[in-house]
Structure formats: structure tokens, C-alpha cells
Design a protein around this motif. Sequence first.
Motif: not given
Length: 354
Positions: A161-173, A209-217
Motif C-alpha cells: 500500500g506504499r510506493m516510491t518514485s525515484h529518478g536520477t538527475l545528471m547535473f554534471d556527471s 542560466d548563467d547565474e547557476y553555472q558555478d553551482m555544485s551538485t
Amino acid sequence: MDGEYKTEKEIQIRMYYVRNQRNGEEINDASINLAIEYYLLNEVELDEPMLLFYINDNSIIIGKNQNTYEEVNTDYVEEHGVNVVRRFSGGGAVYHDLGVLNFCFITKDDGDSFRNFEKFTQPVIDALHKMGVEDAELRGRNDLVIGDKKFSGNAMYSKNGRMTSHGTLMFDSQIDAVVGALKPKKHKLESKGIKSIRSRVTNITPYMDDEYQDMSTKDFRERLLLNIFDVDDVDDVKEYVLTDEDWENIEKFAEQYTANWEWNYGESPDFDLERSERVEGVGTVEVKLNVEKGIISDIKIYGDFFGLGEISDVEDQLRGEKYEVAAIKSALEEVDLNKYIGDISAEKLTELIY
């Protein structure tokens, strides 16, 4: 995500966030992070859904119904120390590193949500749009794409009666590593496992956007968290903090499943494998073997080499061994290969068999 809520925004705000931290230290071990996820699904039932993020060191995550040997480049895995972990949900194999952010929603299975990937990926897509990734979208059954390139694969699992939905996000792999780790060796291998469908992949970073280019994971994770919960400060996010008892149970779960060779490799569907190679100074060596639950159940070694003894002695040495490098090499070191085959090392014959 529970049926009583009227809008997706209400759903997003009324959730618990779970940090994969113990004593202030973040966990990057895939076997532990997947154990956290399934422990939360099976044992922690709160009054609201839960959201878990985690970032893994170099790992390959195998779908429940897949043949591990058919999906991974075993040479690459051994050489680079890549952790291989089987998950409980279906779908294909994915590569994780510190540039990949993984998200997981855990909630009640209301009868309408299982296989509804749009419901669980839309909050992520909305957040990406706010960061400039305007073309991010769900395409097909369970992939998130930018143009014709995939940056996220998603899967689901339901139990009691419970579930999980999960995924990957290739940010800077590391894309080259993705290709290297998921390119199987050129064996003739036949099994009934579910095979991955290879797609063109991309990272998210170049489209932001440019303002996010230097973000870490980790920075990216925090920005997603703020957008999904619709708050300006992480302190405003409602949390469930894992207890010492929780961690004890998580470690037991990992020991039984996600950190256990029998689960990660031994649960592979049975398969047959053939390989032939000409070895200098020896001749042609051909191997045919059957593997059941990760164990060599039968093996035949053929070739035009000149041997003094019965090659069945070598075959008998290998039957019943785990189909893994260390076990095969150790077994071969117990016999005089020069007598049976010729000038071939245990390491070389292991390479041929594995």
C-alpha cells in the motif's frame, strides 16, 4: 501525492524532507542510500509523504529484473572500483557519480499514482524551468529530456500500500565514465534479463542560466529543495530526522540486500556465456559456461591447445564458484594450468572466462 490534497502545490509543501546524514556526515555510499530509501518505504509511515535526495560515489544501479553481467563493463568496474547495487524497482541500469543528484518521493499508493511518472517528475521539471532549463520535459514513459537527449531516468516500486518514485538527475556527471561503465564486454551472453535501452545523454548544467553555472551538485540540490517546497530558506522545510534505531535497521537492510553480493550479482537471471580467444603460444581457448544465481553451474573448456591432463580437472575446479574475478582466479591458482592448457596464467584465463 495523497488523494486528499487538492493541488500539486499543496502536496509539495506538505511533505517531510529526509536528509541522508548520520552524525552530521552525508552518505555517498549507494548501498546505504538505497537501503535508506527502502527502509523509509517499508518501515517509516508518517502522516505526510517524504522526499529524499542523495548523491552517490561512482556506482551502477541495476534494475531489479536485470542481469548485472549483461549491463556492466566488468573490467571497468573492477579497475575503477565502481559500486554495483541492485535496486528493488524495475527499469534499466544507470550510472551515478558525484555529479548526479538522485531524488525519491515516498507516499501512499492510492491506486492511481503507480506508473504516473508525470505526477512525481513535474515538481522537478518546474524547478528546472525556473533555473533556465526551458526545454526540460517528460517524454515517453519515464524519461526526462532536453531536446533529444536524456538527463533523467525514473522508476517506481510499490509494496504493502506504499510506493516510491525515484529518478536520477545528471547535473554534471562524467559522461565518458557513463559510457565506459555501462558498455558490457563483448561476450556472447544469453539471458532472460531485462536489457537497458541506451539513449543519448546530457548533463543539465550547460542549459542553466548563467547565474547557476558555478553551482555544485549540493547547491543544485538545495535550489531544487527550495523550489519544490516553495520556501525561501531551507530551515522552513519540514524534516524527518533519522534516529539511531533507524540507522541500525538501515545497516541491517544493507547487509541483507544492497551491500550483499548475492543480491547485487546473485539475483541476476540465469545465463549462458561463450567466449573464444587465440592466446599466443597456446592456441585457441574457447569457454562455454552456465551461471545460475551468480554461481558457475557448468563449464566446458575447448581449444586446439596441447594438454597433458584431462581438462575436466580444471572445469571441476570452477564449478560451484561465484562468477566473479576473485573467486575464479583463486580457483584457477589451485591447478597447474601449464599441464592442462599450456603457458597461460590464472589471470589470463580468468580474463577470458569473466
